[in-house]
Design a protein around this motif. Structure first.
Motif, mmCIF file in Angstrom:
data_model
loop_
_atom_site.group_PDB
_atom_site.id
_atom_site.type_symbol
_atom_site.label_atom_id
_atom_site.label_comp_id
_atom_site.label_asym_id
_atom_site.label_seq_id
_atom_site.Cartn_x
_atom_site.Cartn_y
_atom_site.Cartn_z
ATOM 1 N N MET A 74 0.830 -1.204 0.000
ATOM 2 C CA MET A 74 0.000 0.000 0.000
ATOM 3 C C MET A 74 0.866 1.257 0.000
ATOM 4 S SD MET A 74 -2.992 -1.152 2.617
ATOM 5 C CE MET A 74 -4.023 0.281 2.546
ATOM 6 N N VAL A 75 1.922 1.221 0.821
ATOM 7 C CA VAL A 75 2.814 2.384 0.893
ATOM 8 C C VAL A 75 3.486 2.606 -0.465
ATOM 9 C CG1 VAL A 75 4.887 3.314 1.988
ATOM 10 C CG2 VAL A 75 3.186 2.146 3.366
ATOM 11 N N GLN A 76 3.864 1.514 -1.077
ATOM 12 C CA GLN A 76 4.539 1.637 -2.367
ATOM 13 C C GLN A 76 3.584 2.151 -3.449
ATOM 14 O OE1 GLN A 76 6.103 -1.940 -3.985
ATOM 15 N NE2 GLN A 76 7.916 -0.882 -4.713
ATOM 16 N N THR A 77 2.373 1.623 -3.450
ATOM 17 C CA THR A 77 1.377 2.082 -4.421
ATOM 18 C C THR A 77 1.053 3.553 -4.198
ATOM 19 O OG1 THR A 77 0.452 -0.121 -4.527
ATOM 20 C CG2 THR A 77 -0.965 1.645 -5.274
ATOM 21 N N PHE A 78 0.987 3.933 -2.922
ATOM 22 C CA PHE A 78 0.745 5.337 -2.606
ATOM 23 C C PHE A 78 1.876 6.207 -3.187
ATOM 24 C CE2 PHE A 78 1.869 8.915 0.055
ATOM 25 C CZ PHE A 78 0.696 9.635 0.076
ATOM 26 N N GLY A 79 3.113 5.737 -3.034
ATOM 27 C CA GLY A 79 4.256 6.483 -3.573
ATOM 28 C C GLY A 79 4.150 6.657 -5.087
ATOM 29 N N ASP A 80 3.772 5.572 -5.779
ATOM 30 C CA ASP A 80 3.600 5.646 -7.242
ATOM 31 C C ASP A 80 2.512 6.652 -7.609
ATOM 32 O OD1 ASP A 80 5.474 3.687 -7.492
ATOM 33 O OD2 ASP A 80 4.036 2.046 -7.752
ATOM 34 N N HIS A 81 1.424 6.574 -6.845
ATOM 35 C CA HIS A 81 0.287 7.466 -7.103
ATOM 36 C C HIS A 81 0.710 8.928 -6.890
ATOM 37 C CE1 HIS A 81 -4.171 8.454 -6.116
ATOM 38 N NE2 HIS A 81 -3.816 8.863 -7.288
ATOM 39 N N TYR A 82 1.451 9.162 -5.812
ATOM 40 C CA TYR A 82 1.921 10.521 -5.501
ATOM 41 C C TYR A 82 2.815 11.028 -6.631
ATOM 42 C CZ TYR A 82 3.887 14.385 -2.794
ATOM 43 O OH TYR A 82 4.268 15.628 -2.371
ATOM 44 N N ARG A 83 3.722 10.156 -7.083
ATOM 45 C CA ARG A 83 4.653 10.558 -8.144
ATOM 46 C C ARG A 83 3.893 10.956 -9.404
ATOM 47 N NH1 ARG A 83 7.674 5.797 -9.250
ATOM 48 N NH2 ARG A 83 5.972 5.446 -10.674
ATOM 49 N N ASP A 84 2.886 10.152 -9.759
ATOM 50 C CA ASP A 84 2.121 10.463 -10.979
ATOM 51 C C ASP A 84 1.259 11.703 -10.815
ATOM 52 O OD1 ASP A 84 3.185 8.385 -12.289
ATOM 53 O OD2 ASP A 84 1.287 7.360 -12.725
ATOM 54 N N ALA A 85 0.539 11.780 -9.685
ATOM 55 C CA ALA A 85 -0.453 12.849 -9.538
ATOM 56 C C ALA A 85 0.194 14.193 -9.237
ATOM 57 C CB ALA A 85 -1.442 12.489 -8.438
ATOM 58 N N ILE A 86 1.226 14.223 -8.429
ATOM 59 C CA ILE A 86 1.802 15.501 -7.984
ATOM 60 C C ILE A 86 3.034 15.857 -8.807
ATOM 61 C CG2 ILE A 86 2.699 16.799 -5.992
ATOM 62 C CD1 ILE A 86 -0.181 15.868 -5.587
ATOM 63 N N GLU A 87 3.972 14.900 -8.898
ATOM 64 C CA GLU A 87 5.249 15.255 -9.534
ATOM 65 C C GLU A 87 5.134 15.297 -11.050
ATOM 66 O OE1 GLU A 87 8.011 12.460 -7.918
ATOM 67 O OE2 GLU A 87 7.706 13.207 -5.891
ATOM 68 N N ALA A 88 4.423 14.309 -11.627
ATOM 69 C CA ALA A 88 4.359 14.276 -13.088
ATOM 70 C C ALA A 88 3.293 15.234 -13.629
ATOM 71 C CB ALA A 88 4.071 12.854 -13.553
ATOM 72 N N ARG A 89 2.124 15.236 -12.975
ATOM 73 C CA ARG A 89 1.033 16.051 -13.523
ATOM 74 C C ARG A 89 0.893 17.397 -12.826
ATOM 75 N NH1 ARG A 89 -3.568 12.115 -12.982
ATOM 76 N NH2 ARG A 89 -2.287 10.289 -13.245
ATOM 77 N N GLY A 90 1.624 17.598 -11.752
ATOM 78 C CA GLY A 90 1.593 18.877 -11.046
ATOM 79 C C GLY A 90 0.243 19.193 -10.417
ATOM 80 N N GLY A 91 -0.429 18.157 -9.913
ATOM 81 C CA GLY A 91 -1.742 18.357 -9.286
ATOM 82 C C GLY A 91 -1.631 19.014 -7.916
ATOM 83 N N SER A 92 -2.791 19.388 -7.386
ATOM 84 C CA SER A 92 -2.822 20.052 -6.081
ATOM 85 C C SER A 92 -2.584 19.029 -4.976
ATOM 86 C CB SER A 92 -4.178 20.728 -5.899
ATOM 87 O OG SER A 92 -4.492 20.810 -4.537
ATOM 88 N N ARG A 93 -1.656 19.390 -4.063
ATOM 89 C CA ARG A 93 -1.346 18.462 -2.965
ATOM 90 C C ARG A 93 -2.523 18.356 -1.993
ATOM 91 N NH1 ARG A 93 4.113 19.751 -3.118
ATOM 92 N NH2 ARG A 93 3.861 21.503 -1.718
ATOM 93 N N LEU A 94 -3.191 19.494 -1.776
ATOM 94 C CA LEU A 94 -4.315 19.488 -0.843
ATOM 95 C C LEU A 94 -5.417 18.553 -1.349
ATOM 96 C CD1 LEU A 94 -5.681 20.713 1.686
ATOM 97 C CD2 LEU A 94 -6.724 22.386 0.153
ATOM 98 N N ARG A 95 -5.730 18.705 -2.608
ATOM 99 C CA ARG A 95 -6.753 17.862 -3.229
ATOM 100 C C ARG A 95 -6.369 16.377 -3.141
ATOM 101 N NH1 ARG A 95 -10.894 19.222 -6.929
ATOM 102 N NH2 ARG A 95 -11.166 17.603 -8.476
#
Lengths: 122, 195
Positions: free
Chosen positions: B35-56
């Motif tokens: 779960m932690v690893q999947t969360f990390g992947d998700h964070y990388r895609d949503a925030i780092e790659a796509r520049g999404g809002s961290r709060l959201r």
């Protein structure tokens, strides 16, 4: 609590799958995948309508493992492409059956809808 | 990806690891690391790659975690109830260890008091005395056989405290989940009601 397995049923009549289970089975139909890959495929296949968070995803995986719809895959990708902490999942025979049953059910519903001319109005 | 982003992702993963600790132990052991690893992947895609809002992103994560925590704890309580029922069925008609101890204790309490003679010849021999006729009188007393039950109680209480702590955290998360469901996921788009 009944012991009816999702997608199969005691009398071999297909039991409707929940959307989460259906999309996970659907994602695994074209090969073994790890958790995040499954979540991405689910979002793509549902055109963004079903987005699974990590908690929901692993809750579903746990129940599907218990129902023997999926199983852990022994084969892993090449070491340079693989992270050894990851676990890969694949469809079991029962999972294949459940997915086929569900797709057949959808096909029947669509056929009926087409006969009644409901699809064009939708 | 820059170094700053990587550090932020590690921090986020650390935060998520704390949330994972709220799941039932069996679920955590089986899927926690994934779960932690999947969360990390998700964070990388949503925030780092796509520049999404961290709060959201975090509101969505909290909403998902809250609902799945409730589901998993409910499943755990149901499973525990089933285990307890099956154990009591298995033991029905056969005295348990507790029953045997209680019976032995009752027998001791209700038996007429008597004085026992124990090992008098050996004691005197060890003391080197020549008085072989000495008797050591021993009163029958109830002594708990081992410390184990006490330890079990302490451990159980500790677990109870941990469990209550988790429930308190869950209760605090409910309003957050409500906010998350209201703001991030409009009805009909999320996967949460399905399990």
């Amino acid at each position: 609590m009944t012991d009816v397995c999702p997608g199969v049923g005691n009398d071999r009549a297909p039991v409707p799958l929940t959307p989460a289970v259906f999309y996970i089975l659907f994602a695994l139909a074209d090969g073994d995948k790890h958790g995040y890959e499954i979540a991405k495929h689910v979002a793509e296949d549902s055109q963004g309508r079903v987005r699974m968070g990590t908690g929901t995803l692993y809750g579903s995986i746990k129940r599907m493992l218990a129902d023997a719809l999926i199983e852990e895959a022994e084969q892993r990708p090449a070491p340079d492409l693989d992270d050894e902490r990851r676990r890969y999942y694949r469809l079991s025979e029962q999972g294949h059956r459940a997915l086929r049953g569900e797709l057949a059910r959808y096909a029947r519903v669509v056929a009926v809808a087409r006969d009644r001319d409901l699809l064009t109005s939708a | 990806m820059n170094r700053h982003g990587g550090r932020r992702r590690l921090q986020a993963q650390r935060m998520y690891r704390l949330l994972v600790r709220l799941y039932p132990a069996a679920h955590r052991r089986a899927f926690g690391e994934q779960m932690v690893q999947t969360f990390g992947d998700h964070y990388r895609d949503a925030i780092e790659a796509r520049g999404g809002s961290r709060l959201r992103f975090w509101v969505a994560v909290l909403a998902d975690t809250g609902t799945s925590l409730l589901t998993e704890h409910a499943a755990e309580v149901r499973a525990r109830g089933r285990r307890r029922t099956s154990t009591s069925r298995r033991r029905r008609g056969r005295p348990t260890r507790g029953d045997r101890m209680a019976r032995r204790g009752l027998r001791r309490l209700t038996a007429p008091r008597r004085r026992s003679v124990a090992g008098s010849g050996d004691i005197t021999a060890a003391q080197g005395g020549g008085n072989t006729g000495r008797r050591r009188v021993q009163r029958l007393r109830y002594r708990p056989s081992a410390r184990r039950p006490v330890r079990v109680v302490v451990r159980t209480r500790h677990r109870q405290l941990v469990y209550h702590g988790r429930i308190a955290v869950l209760a605090m998360m409910v309003p957050l989940v409500g906010v998350g469901l209201g703001t991030v996921w409009p009805p009909g788009t999320s996967a949460w009601p399905y399990w």
